[in-house]
Design an enzyme around this catalytic site. Sequence first.
Site, PDB file in Angstrom:
ATOM      1  N   ASP A   1       2.671  -1.392  10.125  1.00  0.00           N
ATOM      2  CA  ASP A   1       1.734  -0.639   9.288  1.00  0.00           C
ATOM      3  C   ASP A   1       1.283  -1.465   8.089  1.00  0.00           C
ATOM      4  O   ASP A   1       2.058  -1.729   7.179  1.00  0.00           O
ATOM      5  CB  ASP A   1       2.398   0.654   8.802  1.00  0.00           C
ATOM      6  CG  ASP A   1       2.512   1.676   9.909  1.00  0.00           C
ATOM      7  OD1 ASP A   1       1.486   1.965  10.555  1.00  0.00           O
ATOM      8  OD2 ASP A   1       3.626   2.187  10.146  1.00  0.00           O
TER       9      ASP A   1
ATOM     10  N   MET B   1      -4.496  -0.191   8.143  1.00  0.00           N
ATOM     11  CA  MET B   1      -5.021   0.895   7.310  1.00  0.00           C
ATOM     12  C   MET B   1      -5.631   0.252   6.075  1.00  0.00           C
ATOM     13  O   MET B   1      -5.154   0.405   4.954  1.00  0.00           O
ATOM     14  CB  MET B   1      -3.891   1.873   6.958  1.00  0.00           C
ATOM     15  CG  MET B   1      -3.512   2.734   8.154  1.00  0.00           C
ATOM     16  SD  MET B   1      -1.900   3.506   7.967  1.00  0.00           S
ATOM     17  CE  MET B   1      -0.869   2.171   8.514  1.00  0.00           C
TER      18      MET B   1
ATOM     19  N   MET C   1      -1.141  -1.601   4.881  1.00  0.00           N
ATOM     20  CA  MET C   1      -1.881  -0.693   3.985  1.00  0.00           C
ATOM     21  C   MET C   1      -2.345  -1.455   2.749  1.00  0.00           C
ATOM     22  O   MET C   1      -1.615  -2.298   2.220  1.00  0.00           O
ATOM     23  CB  MET C   1      -0.987   0.459   3.546  1.00  0.00           C
ATOM     24  CG  MET C   1      -0.392   1.248   4.700  1.00  0.00           C
ATOM     25  SD  MET C   1       0.468   2.706   4.103  1.00  0.00           S
ATOM     26  CE  MET C   1       1.331   3.197   5.603  1.00  0.00           C
TER      27      MET C   1
ATOM     28  N   ASP D   1       0.702   8.771  16.100  1.00  0.00           N
ATOM     29  CA  ASP D   1       1.432   8.144  14.996  1.00  0.00           C
ATOM     30  C   ASP D   1       1.594   9.140  13.854  1.00  0.00           C
ATOM     31  O   ASP D   1       0.609   9.627  13.300  1.00  0.00           O
ATOM     32  CB  ASP D   1       0.620   6.913  14.533  1.00  0.00           C
ATOM     33  CG  ASP D   1       1.302   6.127  13.435  1.00  0.00           C
ATOM     34  OD1 ASP D   1       2.464   6.420  13.105  1.00  0.00           O
ATOM     35  OD2 ASP D   1       0.658   5.198  12.917  1.00  0.00           O
TER      36      ASP D   1
ATOM     37  N   HIS E   1      -1.308  -2.016  12.962  1.00  0.00           N
ATOM     38  CA  HIS E   1      -2.126  -0.858  12.564  1.00  0.00           C
ATOM     39  C   HIS E   1      -2.699  -1.134  11.179  1.00  0.00           C
ATOM     40  O   HIS E   1      -1.982  -1.038  10.181  1.00  0.00           O
ATOM     41  CB  HIS E   1      -1.222   0.386  12.581  1.00  0.00           C
ATOM     42  CG  HIS E   1      -1.889   1.656  12.175  1.00  0.00           C
ATOM     43  ND1 HIS E   1      -1.183   2.813  11.893  1.00  0.00           N
ATOM     44  CD2 HIS E   1      -3.203   1.971  11.999  1.00  0.00           C
ATOM     45  CE1 HIS E   1      -2.028   3.772  11.568  1.00  0.00           C
ATOM     46  NE2 HIS E   1      -3.247   3.291  11.608  1.00  0.00           N
TER      47      HIS E   1
ATOM     48  N   MET F   1      -4.062   9.744  14.629  1.00  0.00           N
ATOM     49  CA  MET F   1      -3.125   9.973  13.526  1.00  0.00           C
ATOM     50  C   MET F   1      -2.694  11.446  13.543  1.00  0.00           C
ATOM     51  O   MET F   1      -3.533  12.347  13.565  1.00  0.00           O
ATOM     52  CB  MET F   1      -3.770   9.648  12.181  1.00  0.00           C
ATOM     53  CG  MET F   1      -3.993   8.166  11.913  1.00  0.00           C
ATOM     54  SD  MET F   1      -2.537   7.106  12.144  1.00  0.00           S
ATOM     55  CE  MET F   1      -1.398   7.794  10.936  1.00  0.00           C
TER      56      MET F   1
ATOM     57  N   SER G   1       8.014   2.093  14.167  1.00  0.00           N
ATOM     58  CA  SER G   1       7.238   1.597  13.025  1.00  0.00           C
ATOM     59  C   SER G   1       8.178   0.971  12.011  1.00  0.00           C
ATOM     60  O   SER G   1       9.063   1.645  11.467  1.00  0.00           O
ATOM     61  CB  SER G   1       6.473   2.746  12.371  1.00  0.00           C
ATOM     62  OG  SER G   1       6.108   2.379  11.060  1.00  0.00           O
TER      63      SER G   1
ATOM     64  N   HIS H   1       5.494  -1.479  15.997  1.00  0.00           N
ATOM     65  CA  HIS H   1       4.346  -0.991  15.238  1.00  0.00           C
ATOM     66  C   HIS H   1       4.435  -1.490  13.795  1.00  0.00           C
ATOM     67  O   HIS H   1       5.445  -1.285  13.113  1.00  0.00           O
ATOM     68  CB  HIS H   1       4.351   0.538  15.284  1.00  0.00           C
ATOM     69  CG  HIS H   1       3.144   1.185  14.707  1.00  0.00           C
ATOM     70  ND1 HIS H   1       1.956   1.319  15.404  1.00  0.00           N
ATOM     71  CD2 HIS H   1       2.921   1.754  13.504  1.00  0.00           C
ATOM     72  CE1 HIS H   1       1.065   1.949  14.650  1.00  0.00           C
ATOM     73  NE2 HIS H   1       1.627   2.216  13.473  1.00  0.00           N
TER      74      HIS H   1
HETATM   75  C1  DX5 Z   1       1.690   6.365   8.490  1.00  0.00           C
HETATM   76  C2  DX5 Z   1       2.003   5.226   9.422  1.00  0.00           C
HETATM   77  C3  DX5 Z   1       3.042   5.526  10.411  1.00  0.00           C
HETATM   78  C4  DX5 Z   1       4.405   5.851   9.837  1.00  0.00           C
HETATM   79  C5  DX5 Z   1       5.060   6.829  10.752  1.00  0.00           C
HETATM   80  O1  DX5 Z   1       0.541   6.092   7.786  1.00  0.00           O
HETATM   81  O2  DX5 Z   1       0.842   4.850  10.123  1.00  0.00           O
HETATM   82  O3  DX5 Z   1       3.155   4.514  11.395  1.00  0.00           O
HETATM   83  O4  DX5 Z   1       5.228   4.740   9.697  1.00  0.00           O
HETATM   84  O5  DX5 Z   1       6.246   7.226  10.178  1.00  0.00           O
HETATM   85  P1  DX5 Z   1       7.052   8.502  10.694  1.00  0.00           P
HETATM   86  O6  DX5 Z   1       7.357   8.281  12.114  1.00  0.00           O
HETATM   87  O7  DX5 Z   1       8.244   8.498   9.811  1.00  0.00           O
HETATM   88  O8  DX5 Z   1       6.159   9.698  10.473  1.00  0.00           O
HETATM   89 ZN    ZN Z   2       1.011   3.457  11.859  1.00  0.00          ZN
END
Ligand code: DX5
Ligand code: ZN
Length: 274
Positions: free
Chosen positions: A35, A77, A37, A235, A75, A164, A8, A33
């Site tokens: 992320d 969010m 948000m 994840d 991903h 998750m 990620s 990956h």
């Molecule tokens: C959290 C994200 C993850 C995050 C995981 O909301 O969706 O992808 O980056 O990070 P680690 O592996 O550090 O928990």
């Molecule tokens: Zn993620």
Amino acid sequence: MDIKIAPSILSADFSKLKEEVASVVEAGANMIHVDVMDGHFVPNITIGVPVVESLAKAMAGDPPLVGASVPLDVHLMIENPEKYVESFADALASGRELSQDYIVVHAEACGASGGGGLGSVQALIQCLKLIKSRGIRAGFSVKPGTSLEQYERVLPLADMVLIMTVEPGFGGQKFMEDMMPKVKWLREKLDASRQVAGQVAGQVAGQGAGQVAGQGAGQVAGQGAGALNYEIEVDGGINAETAKVAREAGANVLVAGSYIFKSGDRKKAIQSLR
Ligand code: DX5
Ligand code: ZN
């Protein structure tokens, strides 16, 4: 089982994103990956369409980045992802072979504004169809507090289901082992579906060609409609120990942010997750 590792980039150094991505690809990453948000669906804001576009362009550039063909696993969010799918699809299309990339939306977020705060199953189905209509693999995710069974009829449409294992929003949180029943449930459904598909294929192969055209084809068409073929992704909080727990539960795509990017030896870190 073939385990895929998806670093990620949330834990990467964004001032040199291209080099960071190249580094994890060289270290053995199977997908990247991303992320996204929005500060509404989750209490954090990260990156959006322009960064995905720059990344896709950098990977496909001239000369292409090492591992230009490694899929991006976006991903989302964000609330009402259906409003932004086209923009992300356009961003991914920047010189790349789209069919390898994924867009994963949150089941709770689809149609959120029209559904009293909670996305409906129908809205999720529409969203996945929209993603697929753009030639991109479609996935959905559930937060820790969301039950998965209510989305059972969505499974035949999914190329990826993301469980998750932390509350979405931040990297570096603790893995929630109590999410493993969801992973096992997905694995059982998938294995059962593949078994049926195997039996049907065997039946068809065992019958005469004429028969196949008649009853065999009908049978295949009927059973094929509900056939499942998704990746099972986890994840949040993945490291060498929790990866083992997730693999044993049946996950085959492991996202890891801080564990890989903060490691002094990324190749070794990735290897330790398989
Ligand atoms: C959290 C994200 C993850 C995050 C995981 O909301 O969706 O992808 O980056 O990070 P680690 O592996 O550090 O928990
Ligand atoms: Zn993620």
